[in-house]
Design a protein around this motif. Structure first.
Motif, short mmCIF file in Angstrom:
data_model
loop_
_atom_site.label_atom_id
_atom_site.label_comp_id
_atom_site.label_asym_id
_atom_site.label_seq_id
_atom_site.Cartn_x
_atom_site.Cartn_y
_atom_site.Cartn_z
N VAL A 130 0.72 -1.29 0.04
CA VAL A 130 -0.18 0.02 0.08
C VAL A 130 0.71 1.06 0.03
O VAL A 130 0.23 1.92 -0.58
CB VAL A 130 -1.09 -0.48 1.47
N THR A 131 1.89 1.18 0.40
CA THR A 131 2.49 2.26 1.24
C THR A 131 3.40 2.55 -0.42
O THR A 131 3.36 3.60 -1.27
CB THR A 131 4.25 1.97 1.67
N ILE A 132 4.12 1.85 -1.34
CA ILE A 132 4.85 1.53 -2.43
C ILE A 132 3.58 2.63 -3.63
O ILE A 132 3.57 3.23 -4.21
CB ILE A 132 5.43 0.84 -3.14
N ASP A 133 2.04 1.71 -3.35
CA ASP A 133 1.36 2.10 -4.27
C ASP A 133 0.67 2.92 -4.35
O ASP A 133 0.79 4.25 -5.26
CB ASP A 133 0.19 0.88 -4.35
N ALA A 134 0.22 4.12 -2.87
CA ALA A 134 0.06 5.14 -2.90
C ALA A 134 1.08 6.44 -3.30
O ALA A 134 1.18 7.26 -3.22
CB ALA A 134 -0.33 5.72 -0.96
N THR A 135 2.39 6.08 -2.38
CA THR A 135 3.27 6.60 -3.47
C THR A 135 4.01 6.74 -4.79
O THR A 135 3.40 7.88 -5.24
CB THR A 135 4.55 5.79 -2.30
N ARG A 136 3.17 6.52 -5.38
CA ARG A 136 3.17 5.95 -6.93
C ARG A 136 2.00 6.99 -7.62
O ARG A 136 2.42 7.80 -8.17
CB ARG A 136 2.89 4.73 -7.46
N ARG A 137 1.21 6.65 -6.85
CA ARG A 137 -0.44 7.87 -7.25
C ARG A 137 0.04 9.26 -6.77
O ARG A 137 -0.24 9.75 -7.69
CB ARG A 137 -1.68 6.82 -6.72
N ALA A 138 0.46 9.34 -6.03
CA ALA A 138 0.86 10.74 -5.43
C ALA A 138 2.57 11.01 -6.32
O ALA A 138 2.17 12.73 -6.29
CB ALA A 138 1.56 10.33 -4.15
#
Length: 776
Positions: free
Chosen positions: A156-164
């Protein structure tokens, strides 16, 4: 909207409710959830700052879950609102038909909802099992559920960073995990025994480290309270006031509105922590204004990009990196402010001079509203009265301070009110217009100057009382909210005393108590909207701070950080200049596409140790790499701030980037001046004033070289070479003290600064050698 409402773009309750009712049921549910969670997150953060009911690490774990949930819900709402938004297409979705693209975005919205629930559940799980995970499980082992939860946290951390923030930093996070997993396959010094998946999950999250490390702790406390303060201030109309202040300054300058960009971006950039977001926010106002004045599109984009990027080195907030730096180094927050003050002023001084020279050279000037200029404005009656009130404020406050902060503030306010009433009596000769004059002054104060009250509280609590940033932020937020409630009620009282306006002459007058209640509700609504906006602004940072924790945990546990330190010193041959150049290049490369706080954390972990090994003071080493991580926002090929600015200005990206490098050229050399002149960071009574004078003059001369103009004449090649030599001598002569000796180096530095200043003076008097007259 009545005059008593705050000067912001926040819709009033009835307008917001009408808009809400027109939405689809799914959107209504998402908006309700985002609003509730956003307000709860800000309120909870302020409550924690006041009560401290649990340890900071445990609060950070809970903050992570709620923050990630809020971010994903915001993303889901954006996807649901615009299922066929063409501007959201990427290379991956560019080939899809409108129907396929709409289905893809709806599926992505569902994925965001699942991720929101996953973030909230995993955060609560780690919060609920905090004692066991941080103590017992490390000794007796983790359960299968723990490992699954940790895996979800990292994903979730990596995906949220990618989106943001795009792929750059998320790919670094993914690469760090793969590096830890497949260390045995790495070549040369990169090789290590390798981690198991269990090690990655436990060190990456479930030992209450990695994603839940000190970075998340600082983010959930020190950083969050200031981001939330910024959201609240914007809801109250602070951005409008900052832009208006810049416009007033522009009236005193031949360069006109271009300095609005520099001032407003400096103020906003210090809080936001994102060069791209700052460029988009202030640039949407300032770039069109500059173009209307005649400034070329590429220069307008460049000016805004440089100013927006530099705000992150400006105390007291420094784009939230100051808090991270204080925690990493282990010094007080005030020490960071002191160390960063002169470098920040140097950067904005160089940017301001570059902008001034460029505008004057190309004739983009404007007619000044105030013909007296800045010097004339300093000695106007209004300015002298302002200075007098400021002195009276400081004096009254310190006289009453022994009785406590609340008593001091109350006495100071009463003294100021009495002094202004006295002024009204004197200026009107005791006529009936005294009340009108006094109430008019009060109303004018609350048109924007009242924002100085919370900022004064911030500086007092940080610098004088030496409170923690979170406590100072709490008092600042409470002061801002209290000030706005008082402001709106006083303006309503003024309306009641003055009587109905021409516009409302035919309306049925409402009772004062009813109007006061309605005003109270409006202010409360704006406050809650600011709470929500502050939490939404903070939410994207939660993912990236957690990702940086994972990256640092992987690099540290595998021994890569210490290996890089040794190799970097070895590669530079032990020569400080070479190692500084390597650190500069690496900092810029790591910073490309990343938010500056994240880039700083990464480069500080990897690069400050080799600089300290070669004798650079710790805080100077951190400022050095932080400076270049910040400058990556205007450095091609990525240059995220320039990319945003060029889109707003409708100019070419590379053309705008070229002008940004010219305007910000001195910024790339100032960090080296900090190493050569350590007194700019670590102050001393004798060296700091001398070095500051010399470096400031050197920056002016260097800016004249890069712009090709000294404020009065276009410079030819001989003049440029001369100023370049003098600027380098004025900025870097102390670095040669081991060869020339300290006294000779200092004399050479001061002599070069004096000669450069003399050359500029001769140019002003029209006595300099002939210059090239071309303006190309």
């Amino acid at each position: 909207m009545s005059e008593t409402s705050t000067n912001s773009d926040v819709p009033q309750p009835r307008e917001a409710l009408a808009e809400f009712r027109q939405r689809q049921p799914v959107e209504q549910l998402l908006i309700a959830a985002i609003t509730g969670i956003g307000i709860a997150l800000t309120t909870g953060t302020l409550y924690f700052a006041y009560v401290r009911p649990i340890v900071r690490t445990k609060f950070a774990v809970l903050f992570f879950g709620v923050g990630v949930c809020l971010y994903y819900l915001s993303q889901a709402l954006a996807l649901v609102e615009g299922p066929t938004n063409e501007s959201a297409r990427t290379r991956l979705t560019g080939w899809m038909s409108d129907r396929q693209f709409g289905l893809f975005r709806r599926f992505d919205a569902v994925l965001c909802l699942v991720s929101a629930v996953a973030g909230l559940v995993t955060g609560y799980y780690a919060f609920d099992h905090y004692i066991r995970l941080s103590q017992d499980a490390i000794v007796f082992g983790f359960t299968t559920t723990d490992l699954y939860v940790g895996l979800i946290v990292i994903a979730v951390t990596i995906d949220a960073t990618r989106r943001a923030y795009g792929w750059s930093i998320s790919m670094v996070a993914l690469a760090s995990v793969l590096y830890a997993l497949y260390g045995e396959s790495m070549p040369g010094f990169l090789s290590h025994p390798g981690f198991s998946l269990t090690d990655i999950v436990t060190f990456g999250a479930m030992r209450i480290s990695g994603a839940f490390s000190f970075i998340m702790e600082v983010g959930a406390t020190w950083v969050a309270v200031f981001i939330m303060f910024a959201g609240l201030a914007r809801a109250y109309g602070a951005l409008d006031f900052i832009l208006g202040l810049g416009e007033k300054l522009g009236n005193n300058l031949r360069s006109g509105v271009v300095h609005i960009a520099v001032i407003s971006s400096m103020a906003m950039g210090s809080i936001t922590g994102s060069a791209a977001a700052n460029t988009a926010t202030t640039g949407s106002f300032t770039i069109p204004m500059m173009k209307r004045q005649g400034v070329r599109e590429d220069y307008a984009a460049a000016i805004e990009s440089v100013a927006s990027s530099g705000g992150q080195i400006m105390p007291p907030v420094m784009g939230v990196a100051a808090f991270l730096m204080a925690d990493i180094i282990g010094v007080s927050y005030v020490r960071i402010i002191q160390a960063a003050l002169i470098p920040a002023i140097l950067f904005y001084f160089s940017a301001g001079i570059a902008v001034q020279f460029a505008v004057l050279r190309y004739g983009w000037t404007t007619e000044r509203v105030n013909e007296a200029g800045i010097l004339g404005s300093l000695f106007r009656t209004e300015t002298m009265l302002t200075v007098g009130y400021f002195a009276l404020t400081v004096g009254s406050f310190y006289l009453a301070r022994s009785q406590g902060l609340l008593v001091a503030a109350t006495v100071t306010g009463l003294v100021l009110v009495f002094a202004r009433l006295l002024q009204a009596i004197v200026s009107t000769g005791g006529e009936e217009s005294v009340g009108s004059d006094f109430l008019g002054a009060v109303r004018n104060f609350f048109d924007g100057a009242h924002f100085g009250i919370p900022m004064a509280v911030l500086l007092y609590t940080l610098v004088i009382m030496r409170l923690s940033p979170m406590s100072a932020g709490l008092y600042t937020v409470v002061t801002l909210v209290g000030t706005m409630f008082v402001r709106d009620q006083l303006i309503l009282l003024d309306d009641q005393i003055r009587g109905p306006t021409a516009e409302s002459a035919g309306e049925q007058p409402a009772s004062y108590s009813g109007e006061a209640f309605q005003t109270l509700l409006r202010t409360g609504y704006t406050t809650l909207t600011g709470f929500k906006q502050g939490a939404i602004d903070m939410a994207p940072l939660v993912g990236v701070l957690a990702a940086m924790g994972v990256i640092i945990s992987m690099f540290t546990q595998t021994g890569l950080t210490s290996e890089i330190s040794v190799r970097m010193v070895s590669l530079g041959g032990g020569v400080l200049l070479v190692v500084l150049l390597l650190a500069m290049i690496t900092s810029i490369l790591f910073g490309l596409g990343m938010p500056t706080p994240a880039a700083y954390i990464l480069v500080a972990t990897l690069l400050t140790a080799p600089l300290q090994d070669l004798g650079v003071a710790e805080i100077t080493a951190h400022l050095f790499v932080f400076y270049f991580a910040m400058l990556s926002a205007i450095t091609p090929p990525v240059a995220v701030a320039v990319a945003v600015g060029s889109r707003i200005a409708n100019s070419g990206f590379m053309t705008s980037a070229k002008q940004a490098l010219r305007i910000g050229a001195a910024g790339f050399l100032i960090p080296f001046a900090l190493v050569a002149n350590d007194s700019l960071v670590n102050w001393s009574l004798t060296a700091t004033p001398i070095d500051t004078f010399a470096v400031f003059v050197g920056v002016i001369a260097l800016t004249a070289v890069t712009i090709g103009y000294d404020g009065w004449n276009v410079l030819g090649l001989p003049q440029r070479v001369g100023y370049l030599v003098l600027s380098f001598t004025a900025m870097y002569a102390p670095a040669a003290s081991f060869v020339l000796g300290t006294n000779v180096a200092s004399m050479a530095q001061v002599a070069a600064a004096v000669l450069a200043l003399g050359g500029l003076g001769l140019s002003y008097l029209g006595q300099s050698p002939n210059e090239v007259t071309s303006t190309t």
